[in-house]
Design an enzyme around this catalytic site. Structure first.
Site, PDB file in Angstrom:
ATOM      1  N   HIS A 190       1.283  -1.183   0.043  1.00 42.05           N
ATOM      2  CA  HIS A 190      -0.258   0.230   0.543  1.00 42.05           C
ATOM      3  C   HIS A 190       0.774   1.217   0.294  1.00 42.05           C
ATOM      4  CE1 HIS A 190       0.958   0.643   4.633  1.00 42.05           C
ATOM      5  NE2 HIS A 190       0.384  -0.931   4.224  1.00 42.05           N
ATOM      6  N   ASP A 191       0.308   1.916  -0.526  1.00 42.11           N
ATOM      7  CA  ASP A 191       0.728   3.831  -0.829  1.00 42.11           C
ATOM      8  C   ASP A 191       2.440   4.094  -1.600  1.00 42.11           C
ATOM      9  OD1 ASP A 191      -1.103   4.693   0.840  1.00 42.11           O
ATOM     10  OD2 ASP A 191      -0.699   3.504   2.506  1.00 42.11           O
TER      11      ASP A 191
ATOM     12  N   GLY B 279       5.369  -0.986   2.583  1.00 47.57           N
ATOM     13  CA  GLY B 279       4.201   0.201   2.840  1.00 47.57           C
ATOM     14  C   GLY B 279       5.080   1.257   2.561  1.00 47.57           C
TER      15      GLY B 279
END
Length: 269
Positions: free
Chosen positions: A125-126, A143
């Site tokens: 994520h991200d 992340g």
């Protein structure tokens, strides 16, 4: 909406709401979620899952067992509406996983163009990835990782959350990237040690020998000077203002970061 030229195998599921572009090919046993956009000429070979609020750019090919756009693997994720955007002409091999962003991390995961993701590599994520990057088999990005253009990460390497990998950097197989890796840097080992400049990669990109020698000299002045790395880098900015690759390194060092800098000494600085 499904373009008339798209070819959807009858054994695949494309949910209502998905947008399927011109000349898209979806092979058997694939699942495309209702919030997915597949750009023109995207190809899903077989047993591919594209889910979440995910956009896949033109000409990207996705191989069997990849799961693209799954929920972030974060205990802080509460089901918020976050996104994954994948650019054009990427090759995503078997078993690759890419997750959407988290609300606390900006809400988006972004992948650029013409990247190669080998089998079972993972983009959490991200993460923000540039263009022409290679992630070899089983590379793991935690992340909030940033990977700049033309970086290469060797098989089984792992990058700590919030770390940055600069453009044209090379990370050796099975390396642990706990700290930021400067542009054009070479990092190997666990913990990862910065071993010098990626001369081979610079040469292959068309950089002339004189420029490579200047970058190597700048590297020595930064990491072998008497002051701190950041002070050494600041002190030579004027000298290297006309050398674009050296300025890439100096600008990278000057940015505030959540991680320390990888160095030749004990792995961090």
């Amino acid at each position: 909406m499904i373009a008339a030229s798209a070819r959807i195998h009858p054994l695949s599921v494309v949910e209502d709401g998905a947008v399927i572009g011109e000349n898209v090919a979806v092979g058997p046993f694939c699942h495309v979620g209702p919030n997915v956009v597949l750009g023109d000429e995207v190809e899903l070979l077989t047993h591919v899952v594209v889910t979440g609020r995910t956009t896949i750019g033109r000409g990207t090919r996705i191989f069997p067992s990849a799961v693209i756009g799954g929920d972030p693997q974060s205990i802080h994720h509460g089901g918020e509406d976050t996104t994954l955007t994948v650019g054009e002409r990427n090759t995503i091999r078997e078993g690759v996983t890419m997750n959407t962003g988290t609300a606390g991390g900006g809400g988006k995961t972004v992948v650029g163009d013409e990247n190669l993701f080998l089998a079972y590599s993972h983009i959490a994520h991200d993460c923000i990835l540039g263009n022409n990057i290679i992630l070899s088999n089983n590379v793991m990005l935690a992340g909030h990782v940033t990977v700049e253009d033309r970086a290469i990460l060797g098989g089984g390497s792992a990058v700590h959350q919030f770390a940055r990998v600069g453009r044209h950097a090379f990370v050796g197989g099975l390396s642990a990237v706990a700290y930021d890796v400067i542009p054009y840097g070479m990092l190997n080992g666990n913990p990862g040690i910065l071993g010098g400049i990626n001369v081979v990669g610079m040469s292959r990109s068309g950089m002339d020998k004189a420029t490579i020698h200047r970058v190597r000299r700048a590297f020595k002045e930064i990491f072998e000077g008497e002051g701190s790395i950041r002070n050494n880098a600041a002190a030579i900015r004027e000298e290297y203002a006309d050398c674009v690759p050296a300025m890439h390194i100096l600008d990278f060092i000057a940015v505030d970061s959540d991680r320390a800098l990888s160095s030749p000494n004990r792995g961090k600085a």
